[in-house]
Design an enzyme around this catalytic site. Sequence first.
Site, PDB file in Angstrom:
ATOM      1  N   GLU A 196      15.056 -57.545 -44.190  1.00  0.00           N
ATOM      2  CA  GLU A 196      16.305 -57.565 -46.004  1.00  0.00           C
ATOM      3  C   GLU A 196      16.968 -56.020 -45.563  1.00  0.00           C
ATOM      4  OE1 GLU A 196      16.437 -55.517 -49.148  1.00  0.00           O
ATOM      5  OE2 GLU A 196      13.854 -55.731 -48.886  1.00  0.00           O
ATOM      6  N   LYS A 207       7.599 -52.498 -56.272  1.00  0.00           N
ATOM      7  CA  LYS A 207       7.735 -50.630 -56.253  1.00  0.00           C
ATOM      8  C   LYS A 207       6.175 -50.220 -57.477  1.00  0.00           C
ATOM      9  CE  LYS A 207      11.802 -51.409 -55.150  1.00  0.00           C
ATOM     10  NZ  LYS A 207      12.580 -52.134 -53.949  1.00  0.00           N
TER      11      LYS A 207
HETATM   12  N1  PSU Z   1      11.616 -52.482 -51.544  1.00  0.00           N
HETATM   13  C1  PSU Z   1      11.808 -50.825 -50.885  1.00  0.00           C
HETATM   14  N2  PSU Z   1      12.994 -50.508 -51.043  1.00  0.00           N
HETATM   15  C2  PSU Z   1      14.093 -51.027 -51.227  1.00  0.00           C
HETATM   16  C3  PSU Z   1      14.006 -52.307 -52.431  1.00  0.00           C
HETATM   17  C4  PSU Z   1      12.498 -53.027 -51.239  1.00  0.00           C
HETATM   18  O1  PSU Z   1      10.929 -50.367 -49.888  1.00  0.00           O
HETATM   19  O2  PSU Z   1      15.322 -50.633 -51.597  1.00  0.00           O
HETATM   20  C5  PSU Z   1      14.887 -53.270 -52.445  1.00  0.00           C
HETATM   21  C6  PSU Z   1      14.778 -54.672 -52.616  1.00  0.00           C
HETATM   22  O3  PSU Z   1      16.075 -55.056 -51.423  1.00  0.00           O
HETATM   23  C7  PSU Z   1      14.716 -55.221 -53.288  1.00  0.00           C
HETATM   24  C8  PSU Z   1      15.831 -54.263 -54.813  1.00  0.00           C
HETATM   25  O4  PSU Z   1      15.062 -56.757 -53.990  1.00  0.00           O
HETATM   26  O5  PSU Z   1      14.946 -53.302 -53.683  1.00  0.00           O
HETATM   27  C9  PSU Z   1      15.408 -55.006 -56.163  1.00  0.00           C
HETATM   28  O6  PSU Z   1      16.563 -54.321 -56.254  1.00  0.00           O
HETATM   29  P1  PSU Z   1      16.776 -54.483 -58.115  1.00  0.00           P
HETATM   30  O7  PSU Z   1      15.665 -53.863 -59.022  1.00  0.00           O
HETATM   31  O8  PSU Z   1      17.845 -53.619 -59.194  1.00  0.00           O
HETATM   32  O9  PSU Z   1      16.797 -56.468 -58.118  1.00  0.00           O
END
Ligand code: PSU
EC number: 4.2.1.70
Length: 306
Positions: free
Chosen positions: A27, A163
Amino acid sequence: MTHQAPLTFAPEVRDALDRGLPVVALESTIITHGMPWPQNLEMAEKVEAVIREGGAVPATIAVMGGRIHIGLTPEALRALAQTPPAEAMKLSRADLAVCIANGRTGATTVAATMICAHLAGIKVFATGGIGGVHRGAETSFDISADLQELAQTPVTVVAAGAKAILDLPKTWEVLETLGVPVIAYGQDELPAFWSRASGIKAPLRMDSPQEIAAAAAMRAALGLRGGQLVANPIPEADEIAQDQIMPVIEQALSEAAAQGIAAKAVTPFLLGRIFELTEGRSLDSNIALVLNNARLAARIASAMAA
Ligand code: PSU
Ligand code: MN
């Protein structure tokens, strides 16, 4: 008027897919919104190198100039890493088509990367941590679109869990409801991103890339929609113990609440504050776990290609 998906393949990725060789998708939101410059570029380059060492071809995915790029040149990767978060759209399922139709540039989250990987014919994707159910979701309704995507798009996602800034028990409950296999790799407990332990027993456990590849193939054979989540614990040497990271997370969360941070800004804000509060240690761990996930993803992709 009919449209074809505007995919631009790196020649190496196109060639590997044509020949049935292992490919691992990566990604780009983690590059633009998840880590600061220049560590983000170092991470992105290292993760590609680790996948090559594992015998697979890396395909970092991003939208640039209104096209979905499946595999980036070193120059494009650098340019993306230098793009300030405010200038790159953070793309999920909801905004992917708009970004492309408007000829804009955007970084793909887990959800959008899964969509693009599937369009390209890539079955395995490595990242750091997926998005999930945010704490306080019972009032904010903030649940990442990553979860729905896992329920409908057939890609195996290797992450170090969700996370730890999230509400982990609620995240696992939603994945169960959506019918997403959550597979802990090599341990009974689900990992919690920066820490190996979470105190939550994993619904499924597997100990080899072959088993994971076979499970994906069986899902397809049964006509079950969706992908699977492989929760791969961070290596012991790189982890931050739960009792150390939790107070930091609590502080970052209360600051986010006090400042009224909402929607797409939440995850980048929290990761940035945790980086500052741990004096960079959270970033070192984050990079280590991404590399570890890339290694496993390359093995899974190889098992699927075999
Ligand atoms: N994992 C990480 N750092 C990130 C992300 C994931 O270690 O920045 C990103 C990914 O792209 C994931 C997004 O899909 O954060 C999730 O964002 P949200 O909670 O707004 O859906
Ligand atoms: Mn969200």
